[in-house]
Design a protein around this motif. Structure first.
Motif, PDB file in Angstrom:
ATOM      1  N   SER A   1       1.144  -1.317   0.466  1.00 40.33           N
ATOM      2  CA  SER A   1       0.073   0.077  -0.045  1.00 40.33           C
ATOM      3  C   SER A   1       0.533   1.182  -0.157  1.00 40.33           C
ATOM      4  O   SER A   1       2.049   1.350   0.983  1.00 40.33           O
ATOM      5  CB  SER A   1      -0.743  -0.101   1.252  1.00 40.33           C
ATOM      6  OG  SER A   1      -1.819   0.972   1.198  1.00 40.33           O
ATOM      7  N   PHE A   2       0.394   2.815  -0.496  1.00 39.52           N
ATOM      8  CA  PHE A   2       1.023   3.410  -0.274  1.00 39.52           C
ATOM      9  C   PHE A   2       0.801   4.666   0.199  1.00 39.52           C
ATOM     10  O   PHE A   2      -0.260   4.828  -0.817  1.00 39.52           O
ATOM     11  CB  PHE A   2       1.633   3.573  -2.068  1.00 39.52           C
ATOM     12  CG  PHE A   2       2.421   4.708  -2.770  1.00 39.52           C
ATOM     13  CD1 PHE A   2       2.659   6.342  -1.604  1.00 39.52           C
ATOM     14  CD2 PHE A   2       3.769   5.052  -3.381  1.00 39.52           C
ATOM     15  CE1 PHE A   2       3.607   7.202  -2.376  1.00 39.52           C
ATOM     16  CE2 PHE A   2       4.564   5.976  -3.621  1.00 39.52           C
ATOM     17  CZ  PHE A   2       4.851   7.201  -2.949  1.00 39.52           C
TER      18      PHE A   2
ATOM     19  N   TYR B   1      -2.254   6.966  -6.378  1.00 37.50           N
ATOM     20  CA  TYR B   1      -4.121   7.273  -7.393  1.00 37.50           C
ATOM     21  C   TYR B   1      -4.435   5.549  -6.976  1.00 37.50           C
ATOM     22  O   TYR B   1      -5.731   5.690  -6.637  1.00 37.50           O
ATOM     23  CB  TYR B   1      -4.004   7.398  -9.188  1.00 37.50           C
ATOM     24  CG  TYR B   1      -4.934   7.177  -9.058  1.00 37.50           C
ATOM     25  CD1 TYR B   1      -5.881   8.171  -8.583  1.00 37.50           C
ATOM     26  CD2 TYR B   1      -5.145   6.729 -10.523  1.00 37.50           C
ATOM     27  CE1 TYR B   1      -6.787   8.630  -9.513  1.00 37.50           C
ATOM     28  CE2 TYR B   1      -6.159   6.954 -11.013  1.00 37.50           C
ATOM     29  CZ  TYR B   1      -7.279   7.292 -10.542  1.00 37.50           C
ATOM     30  OH  TYR B   1      -8.494   7.763 -11.285  1.00 37.50           O
ATOM     31  N   PHE B   2      -3.365   4.179  -7.061  1.00 37.29           N
ATOM     32  CA  PHE B   2      -4.019   2.995  -6.784  1.00 37.29           C
ATOM     33  C   PHE B   2      -4.011   2.778  -5.395  1.00 37.29           C
ATOM     34  O   PHE B   2      -4.500   1.850  -5.588  1.00 37.29           O
ATOM     35  CB  PHE B   2      -3.831   2.051  -7.345  1.00 37.29           C
ATOM     36  CG  PHE B   2      -4.095   2.468  -9.322  1.00 37.29           C
ATOM     37  CD1 PHE B   2      -5.366   1.969  -9.430  1.00 37.29           C
ATOM     38  CD2 PHE B   2      -3.548   2.993 -10.737  1.00 37.29           C
ATOM     39  CE1 PHE B   2      -6.486   2.219 -11.007  1.00 37.29           C
ATOM     40  CE2 PHE B   2      -3.627   3.837 -11.609  1.00 37.29           C
ATOM     41  CZ  PHE B   2      -5.139   3.054 -11.849  1.00 37.29           C
ATOM     42  N   ASP B   3      -3.094   3.380  -4.449  1.00 36.44           N
ATOM     43  CA  ASP B   3      -2.629   2.978  -3.641  1.00 36.44           C
ATOM     44  C   ASP B   3      -1.896   1.629  -3.962  1.00 36.44           C
ATOM     45  O   ASP B   3      -2.084   0.351  -2.436  1.00 36.44           O
ATOM     46  CB  ASP B   3      -3.850   3.005  -2.625  1.00 36.44           C
ATOM     47  CG  ASP B   3      -3.199   2.841  -1.657  1.00 36.44           C
ATOM     48  OD1 ASP B   3      -2.309   3.214  -0.836  1.00 36.44           O
ATOM     49  OD2 ASP B   3      -4.328   2.363   0.135  1.00 36.44           O
ATOM     50  N   SER B   4      -1.196   1.047  -4.063  1.00 37.70           N
ATOM     51  CA  SER B   4      -0.601  -0.109  -4.429  1.00 37.70           C
ATOM     52  C   SER B   4       0.970   0.524  -5.231  1.00 37.70           C
ATOM     53  O   SER B   4       0.974   0.604  -6.705  1.00 37.70           O
ATOM     54  CB  SER B   4      -1.192  -1.428  -5.424  1.00 37.70           C
ATOM     55  OG  SER B   4      -1.159  -2.652  -5.381  1.00 37.70           O
ATOM     56  N   VAL B   5       1.948  -0.953  -4.935  1.00 40.25           N
ATOM     57  CA  VAL B   5       2.271  -0.667  -5.150  1.00 40.25           C
ATOM     58  C   VAL B   5       3.599  -2.186  -5.808  1.00 40.25           C
ATOM     59  O   VAL B   5       3.361  -2.782  -5.069  1.00 40.25           O
ATOM     60  CB  VAL B   5       4.653  -0.082  -4.582  1.00 40.25           C
ATOM     61  CG1 VAL B   5       5.347   0.240  -5.715  1.00 40.25           C
ATOM     62  CG2 VAL B   5       3.782   1.313  -5.164  1.00 40.25           C
ATOM     63  N   ASP B   6       4.112  -2.973  -6.649  1.00 48.57           N
ATOM     64  CA  ASP B   6       4.923  -4.126  -6.573  1.00 48.57           C
ATOM     65  C   ASP B   6       5.551  -4.218  -7.855  1.00 48.57           C
ATOM     66  O   ASP B   6       5.874  -2.730  -8.604  1.00 48.57           O
ATOM     67  CB  ASP B   6       3.724  -5.151  -6.600  1.00 48.57           C
ATOM     68  CG  ASP B   6       3.129  -4.760  -8.759  1.00 48.57           C
ATOM     69  OD1 ASP B   6       3.479  -5.727  -9.342  1.00 48.57           O
ATOM     70  OD2 ASP B   6       1.654  -4.752  -8.282  1.00 48.57           O
ATOM     71  N   PRO B   7       6.523  -5.098  -8.059  1.00 51.35           N
ATOM     72  CA  PRO B   7       7.540  -5.040  -8.747  1.00 51.35           C
ATOM     73  C   PRO B   7       7.631  -5.237 -10.017  1.00 51.35           C
ATOM     74  O   PRO B   7       8.103  -4.985 -11.125  1.00 51.35           O
ATOM     75  CB  PRO B   7       8.550  -6.319  -8.666  1.00 51.35           C
ATOM     76  CG  PRO B   7       7.993  -6.634  -6.433  1.00 51.35           C
ATOM     77  CD  PRO B   7       6.578  -5.828  -6.776  1.00 51.35           C
ATOM     78  N   THR B   8       5.971  -5.940 -10.156  1.00 45.15           N
ATOM     79  CA  THR B   8       5.692  -6.153 -11.182  1.00 45.15           C
ATOM     80  C   THR B   8       4.815  -5.277 -12.531  1.00 45.15           C
ATOM     81  O   THR B   8       4.519  -4.982 -12.715  1.00 45.15           O
ATOM     82  CB  THR B   8       5.204  -7.628 -11.719  1.00 45.15           C
ATOM     83  OG1 THR B   8       3.899  -7.718 -11.274  1.00 45.15           O
ATOM     84  CG2 THR B   8       5.799  -8.620 -11.574  1.00 45.15           C
ATOM     85  N   MET B   9       4.911  -4.322 -11.612  1.00 43.60           N
ATOM     86  CA  MET B   9       3.337  -3.064 -11.887  1.00 43.60           C
ATOM     87  C   MET B   9       3.980  -1.929 -13.574  1.00 43.60           C
ATOM     88  O   MET B   9       2.853  -1.457 -13.781  1.00 43.60           O
ATOM     89  CB  MET B   9       3.365  -1.728 -11.021  1.00 43.60           C
ATOM     90  CG  MET B   9       4.249  -1.221 -10.335  1.00 43.60           C
ATOM     91  SD  MET B   9       4.329  -0.110  -9.427  1.00 43.60           S
ATOM     92  CE  MET B   9       3.550   1.850 -10.014  1.00 43.60           C
ATOM     93  N   GLY B  10       5.394  -1.877 -13.693  1.00 41.94           N
ATOM     94  CA  GLY B  10       5.639  -1.133 -14.474  1.00 41.94           C
ATOM     95  C   GLY B  10       4.653  -1.965 -15.738  1.00 41.94           C
ATOM     96  O   GLY B  10       5.042  -1.260 -16.657  1.00 41.94           O
TER      97      GLY B  10
END
Length: 293
Positions: free
Chosen positions: A122-123, A212-221
């Motif tokens: 979560s961000f 914006y999406f309240d989410s960060v992960d290594p495959t998000m790009g």
């Protein structure tokens, strides 16, 4: 779709499209200088999001600092990638730097998986997010903030390119590197600067999308990176205003199309690309350029 939903999807599309534009600018700037597609750009975007996340969660710094830190982290990474993975291959055939770009992308994604783990995080922005009502249309202050930041960054880049000596040197290098070098322009420095600016914009997009999406992960790009590339091609690869326009159009079409075909939301971007390339292969603002012999 009623009028209220249309306007809300319009705002959603512009918000998401503005982040696509920031990503697309990184692709199109590098291509304009080197005629190289930097496929590691999607991971630079992801690293920027993680740097911003670390500033907020580990160091408890405000969102503004996290945004700047994400841009600086991505900027530094872009410079390192250019020096280590692309510069040694500058005189090689075109397939070599392309393979190097894919290799860097895979390396960065797996490095992030090893360090951060596969789980999404979560961000927490710490922003006081409210919902504004204009008639029956609801807009969040976060959406407005993302739009304003994206527009400021894009206008700032356009000003740099069109109204500074550095921008003039970048345009000269993009037009003809050999002639630019004869005129005293340091080509290597211009290329490094181009990677730095494009990567910083990608990092900004990563932080904004993470919030914006309240989410960060290594495959998000992966998907945003592909869509940023689609936006760059849609507007005319190598054309900076085209990248901005392509991102906004893509975001709008994707959000409005998702109302009717939510299951095929990601496919819409590529359908738009195919249609545009069939009608105008150079992109919306691209121009036909004859190869020099």
């Amino acid at each position: 779709m009623d009028l209220e939903m249309f306007f809300e999807q319009l705002i959603n599309g512009l918000t998401l499209g503005s982040t696509y534009s920031l990503i697309a600018l990184g692709y199109t700037m590098v291509y304009g200088i080197l005629e190289l597609i930097n496929f590691a750009h999607s991971e630079i975007y992801m690293v920027g999001a993680f740097v911003g996340l670390a500033m907020v969660t580990v160091y408890k710094l405000p969102f503004a600092v996290a945004l700047v830190a994400g841009m600086l982290g991505s900027c530094l990474l872009g410079i390192i990638i250019e020096k280590a993975a692309y510069k040694p291959l500058r005189k090689a055939n075109r397939i070599a730097p392309l393979i190097s770009a894919i290799g860097v992308s895979i390396f960065l994604q797996n490095a992030a998986l090893m360090i951060a783990g596969p789980q999404a995080r979560s961000f927490p922005s710490g922003l006081n997010i409210r919902t504004l009502s204009v008639g029956s249309v609801h807009i969040s202050t976060l959406q407005l903030l993302i739009l304003v930041i994206s527009i400021v960054l894009m206008v700032g880049l356009q000003f740099l390119i069109q109204n500074t000596k550095l921008g003039q040197a970048m345009r000269a290098t993009a037009q003809d590197k050999e002639v630019a070098q004869l005129m005293g322009i340091k080509i290597d420095s211009i290329i490094t600067f181009t990677f730095a600016i494009g990567s910083a914009l990608g990092g900004a997009a990563g932080v904004l999308v993470g919030v914006y999406f309240d989410s960060v992960d290594p495959t998000m790009g992966f998907f945003p990176g592909l869509k940023g590339f689609v936006a760059a091609v849609l507007g005319g690869i190598g054309n900076i205003p085209g990248a901005m326009l392509g991102g906004l159009i893509l975001g709008l079409v994707e959000m409005i199309g998702a109302v009717y075909m939510s299951r095929y939301k990601d496919a819409i971007a590529f359908a738009v690309l195919i249609i545009i390339l069939l009608v105008k292969p150079t992109g919306l603002l691209g121009r036909n350029v004859q190869e020099k012999v």
